[in-house]
Design a protein around this motif. Structure first.
Motif, PDB file in Angstrom:
ATOM      1  N   VAL A  18       0.860  -1.190   0.000  1.00  0.00           N
ATOM      2  CA  VAL A  18       0.000   0.000   0.000  1.00  0.00           C
ATOM      3  C   VAL A  18       0.895   1.238   0.000  1.00  0.00           C
ATOM      4  CG1 VAL A  18      -1.894  -1.156   1.207  1.00  0.00           C
ATOM      5  CG2 VAL A  18      -0.175   0.068   2.536  1.00  0.00           C
ATOM      6  N   SER A  19       0.293   2.391  -0.224  1.00  0.00           N
ATOM      7  CA  SER A  19       1.072   3.631  -0.209  1.00  0.00           C
ATOM      8  C   SER A  19       1.507   3.963   1.222  1.00  0.00           C
ATOM      9  CB  SER A  19       0.225   4.784  -0.757  1.00  0.00           C
ATOM     10  OG  SER A  19      -0.825   5.095   0.146  1.00  0.00           O
ATOM     11  N   LYS A  20       2.542   4.796   1.308  1.00  0.00           N
ATOM     12  CA  LYS A  20       2.995   5.242   2.630  1.00  0.00           C
ATOM     13  C   LYS A  20       1.908   6.040   3.329  1.00  0.00           C
ATOM     14  CE  LYS A  20       7.975   5.649   2.977  1.00  0.00           C
ATOM     15  NZ  LYS A  20       9.074   6.608   3.076  1.00  0.00           N
ATOM     16  N   ALA A  21       1.166   6.825   2.545  1.00  0.00           N
ATOM     17  CA  ALA A  21       0.098   7.632   3.141  1.00  0.00           C
ATOM     18  C   ALA A  21      -0.945   6.734   3.806  1.00  0.00           C
ATOM     19  CB  ALA A  21      -0.555   8.512   2.073  1.00  0.00           C
ATOM     20  N   LEU A  22      -1.327   5.666   3.146  1.00  0.00           N
ATOM     21  CA  LEU A  22      -2.292   4.738   3.733  1.00  0.00           C
ATOM     22  C   LEU A  22      -1.694   4.039   4.947  1.00  0.00           C
ATOM     23  CD1 LEU A  22      -5.000   3.348   3.814  1.00  0.00           C
ATOM     24  CD2 LEU A  22      -4.162   1.730   2.093  1.00  0.00           C
ATOM     25  N   ALA A  23      -0.438   3.677   4.875  1.00  0.00           N
ATOM     26  CA  ALA A  23       0.228   3.040   6.011  1.00  0.00           C
ATOM     27  C   ALA A  23       0.206   3.965   7.229  1.00  0.00           C
ATOM     28  CB  ALA A  23       1.659   2.668   5.642  1.00  0.00           C
ATOM     29  N   TYR A  24       0.477   5.248   7.018  1.00  0.00           N
ATOM     30  CA  TYR A  24       0.416   6.206   8.133  1.00  0.00           C
ATOM     31  C   TYR A  24      -0.996   6.299   8.695  1.00  0.00           C
ATOM     32  CZ  TYR A  24       5.149   8.079   7.894  1.00  0.00           C
ATOM     33  OH  TYR A  24       6.506   8.232   7.963  1.00  0.00           O
ATOM     34  N   LYS A  25      -2.010   6.299   7.839  1.00  0.00           N
ATOM     35  CA  LYS A  25      -3.401   6.359   8.307  1.00  0.00           C
ATOM     36  C   LYS A  25      -3.738   5.134   9.140  1.00  0.00           C
ATOM     37  CE  LYS A  25      -5.267   9.179   4.587  1.00  0.00           C
ATOM     38  NZ  LYS A  25      -6.184   9.241   3.454  1.00  0.00           N
ATOM     39  N   MET A  26      -3.289   3.964   8.687  1.00  0.00           N
ATOM     40  CA  MET A  26      -3.545   2.732   9.425  1.00  0.00           C
ATOM     41  C   MET A  26      -2.872   2.785  10.795  1.00  0.00           C
ATOM     42  SD  MET A  26      -3.056   0.075   6.281  1.00  0.00           S
ATOM     43  CE  MET A  26      -3.537  -1.423   7.118  1.00  0.00           C
ATOM     44  N   ILE A  27      -1.623   3.208  10.816  1.00  0.00           N
ATOM     45  CA  ILE A  27      -0.889   3.307  12.082  1.00  0.00           C
ATOM     46  C   ILE A  27      -1.566   4.289  13.019  1.00  0.00           C
ATOM     47  CG2 ILE A  27       1.268   4.161  13.110  1.00  0.00           C
ATOM     48  CD1 ILE A  27       2.739   2.737  10.800  1.00  0.00           C
ATOM     49  N   GLY A  44       3.948   7.500  14.414  1.00  0.00           N
ATOM     50  CA  GLY A  44       4.582   7.011  13.197  1.00  0.00           C
ATOM     51  C   GLY A  44       4.969   5.547  13.220  1.00  0.00           C
ATOM     52  N   ARG A  45       4.668   4.855  14.315  1.00  0.00           N
ATOM     53  CA  ARG A  45       4.943   3.420  14.401  1.00  0.00           C
ATOM     54  C   ARG A  45       3.933   2.783  15.329  1.00  0.00           C
ATOM     55  NH1 ARG A  45       9.852   6.126  16.791  1.00  0.00           N
ATOM     56  NH2 ARG A  45      10.539   6.243  14.657  1.00  0.00           N
ATOM     57  N   VAL A  46       3.782   1.489  15.162  1.00  0.00           N
ATOM     58  CA  VAL A  46       2.822   0.760  15.991  1.00  0.00           C
ATOM     59  C   VAL A  46       3.475  -0.549  16.431  1.00  0.00           C
ATOM     60  CG1 VAL A  46       1.672  -0.517  14.126  1.00  0.00           C
ATOM     61  CG2 VAL A  46       0.372   0.114  16.153  1.00  0.00           C
ATOM     62  N   SER A  47       3.012  -1.057  17.520  1.00  0.00           N
ATOM     63  CA  SER A  47       3.518  -2.331  18.030  1.00  0.00           C
ATOM     64  C   SER A  47       3.392  -3.405  16.952  1.00  0.00           C
ATOM     65  CB  SER A  47       2.703  -2.739  19.262  1.00  0.00           C
ATOM     66  OG  SER A  47       2.792  -4.113  19.505  1.00  0.00           O
ATOM     67  N   ARG A  48       4.469  -4.113  16.708  1.00  0.00           N
ATOM     68  CA  ARG A  48       4.465  -5.192  15.713  1.00  0.00           C
ATOM     69  C   ARG A  48       3.447  -6.264  16.113  1.00  0.00           C
ATOM     70  NH1 ARG A  48       8.016  -6.009  11.700  1.00  0.00           N
ATOM     71  NH2 ARG A  48       9.378  -4.422  12.563  1.00  0.00           N
ATOM     72  N   GLN A  49       3.352  -6.543  17.407  1.00  0.00           N
ATOM     73  CA  GLN A  49       2.399  -7.528  17.896  1.00  0.00           C
ATOM     74  C   GLN A  49       0.969  -7.097  17.554  1.00  0.00           C
ATOM     75  OE1 GLN A  49       2.687  -8.413  22.065  1.00  0.00           O
ATOM     76  NE2 GLN A  49       0.777  -9.536  22.098  1.00  0.00           N
ATOM     77  N   TYR A  50       0.633  -5.828  17.756  1.00  0.00           N
ATOM     78  CA  TYR A  50      -0.717  -5.341  17.455  1.00  0.00           C
ATOM     79  C   TYR A  50      -0.968  -5.390  15.948  1.00  0.00           C
ATOM     80  CZ  TYR A  50      -4.994  -2.668  18.108  1.00  0.00           C
ATOM     81  OH  TYR A  50      -6.310  -2.279  18.153  1.00  0.00           O
ATOM     82  N   TYR A  51       0.033  -5.047  15.175  1.00  0.00           N
ATOM     83  CA  TYR A  51      -0.064  -5.136  13.717  1.00  0.00           C
ATOM     84  C   TYR A  51      -0.407  -6.573  13.312  1.00  0.00           C
ATOM     85  CZ  TYR A  51       2.038  -6.059   9.113  1.00  0.00           C
ATOM     86  OH  TYR A  51       2.290  -6.506   7.843  1.00  0.00           O
ATOM     87  N   TYR A  52       0.295  -7.557  13.858  1.00  0.00           N
ATOM     88  CA  TYR A  52       0.016  -8.957  13.525  1.00  0.00           C
ATOM     89  C   TYR A  52      -1.408  -9.349  13.924  1.00  0.00           C
ATOM     90  CZ  TYR A  52       4.977  -9.696  12.494  1.00  0.00           C
ATOM     91  OH  TYR A  52       6.236  -9.625  11.950  1.00  0.00           O
ATOM     92  N   GLU A  53      -1.855  -8.863  15.082  1.00  0.00           N
ATOM     93  CA  GLU A  53      -3.224  -9.150  15.523  1.00  0.00           C
ATOM     94  C   GLU A  53      -4.244  -8.564  14.561  1.00  0.00           C
ATOM     95  OE1 GLU A  53      -3.772  -7.778  19.540  1.00  0.00           O
ATOM     96  OE2 GLU A  53      -2.110  -9.007  20.275  1.00  0.00           O
ATOM     97  N   LYS A  54      -3.981  -7.359  14.080  1.00  0.00           N
ATOM     98  CA  LYS A  54      -4.927  -6.686  13.192  1.00  0.00           C
ATOM     99  C   LYS A  54      -5.016  -7.343  11.816  1.00  0.00           C
ATOM    100  CE  LYS A  54      -7.009  -3.473  14.125  1.00  0.00           C
ATOM    101  NZ  LYS A  54      -8.344  -3.353  14.710  1.00  0.00           N
ATOM    102  N   ILE A  55      -3.919  -7.914  11.339  1.00  0.00           N
ATOM    103  CA  ILE A  55      -3.948  -8.509   9.998  1.00  0.00           C
ATOM    104  C   ILE A  55      -4.098 -10.021  10.024  1.00  0.00           C
ATOM    105  CG2 ILE A  55      -2.595  -6.643   8.979  1.00  0.00           C
ATOM    106  CD1 ILE A  55      -0.292  -8.787   8.819  1.00  0.00           C
ATOM    107  N   TYR A  56      -4.078 -10.634  11.178  1.00  0.00           N
ATOM    108  CA  TYR A  56      -4.115 -12.093  11.253  1.00  0.00           C
ATOM    109  C   TYR A  56      -5.315 -12.671  10.501  1.00  0.00           C
ATOM    110  CZ  TYR A  56      -4.277 -16.815  12.983  1.00  0.00           C
ATOM    111  OH  TYR A  56      -4.319 -18.178  13.055  1.00  0.00           O
ATOM    112  N   GLY A  57      -6.472 -12.105  10.690  1.00  0.00           N
ATOM    113  CA  GLY A  57      -7.668 -12.602  10.006  1.00  0.00           C
ATOM    114  C   GLY A  57      -7.515 -12.551   8.495  1.00  0.00           C
ATOM    115  N   ALA A  58      -6.903 -11.488   7.968  1.00  0.00           N
ATOM    116  CA  ALA A  58      -6.696 -11.356   6.528  1.00  0.00           C
ATOM    117  C   ALA A  58      -5.753 -12.436   6.033  1.00  0.00           C
ATOM    118  CB  ALA A  58      -6.143  -9.974   6.192  1.00  0.00           C
ATOM    119  N   GLU A  59      -4.718 -12.753   6.804  1.00  0.00           N
ATOM    120  CA  GLU A  59      -3.778 -13.800   6.406  1.00  0.00           C
ATOM    121  C   GLU A  59      -4.477 -15.158   6.393  1.00  0.00           C
ATOM    122  OE1 GLU A  59      -0.589 -13.623   5.267  1.00  0.00           O
ATOM    123  OE2 GLU A  59      -1.008 -11.498   5.225  1.00  0.00           O
TER     124      GLU A  59
END
Length: 67
Positions: A18-27, A44-59
């Motif tokens: 995705v674009s950096k702009a969208l990545a910043y919005k998600m964060i 400008g950054r988010v916990s890697r663990q929380y990121y994995y939790e948020k995308i786990y369903g998509a994976e």
């Protein structure tokens, strides 16, 4: 070097294609969710663990779709 406990927008953009702009919005959205739960966040950054939790369903959905 081991990965940081945080994921930055540039890395998120590459991983999710995705674009950096969208990545910043998600964060920003995820950090607001974490703040509401009482956690400390870093701009400008988010916990890697929380990121994995948020995308786990998509994976999981992607894996199920390939079967």
């Amino acid at each position: 070097m081991d990965k940081s406990i945080f994921i930055r927008a540039d890395e998120l953009a590459v991983e999710l294609d995705v674009s950096k702009a969208l990545a910043y919005k998600m964060i920003n959205q995820w950090n607001e969710e974490l703040k509401a739960k009482g956690y400390t966040t870093v701009g400008g950054r988010v916990s890697r663990q929380y990121y994995y939790e948020k995308i786990y369903g998509a994976e999981k959905e992607k894996a199920d779709a390939r079967v």
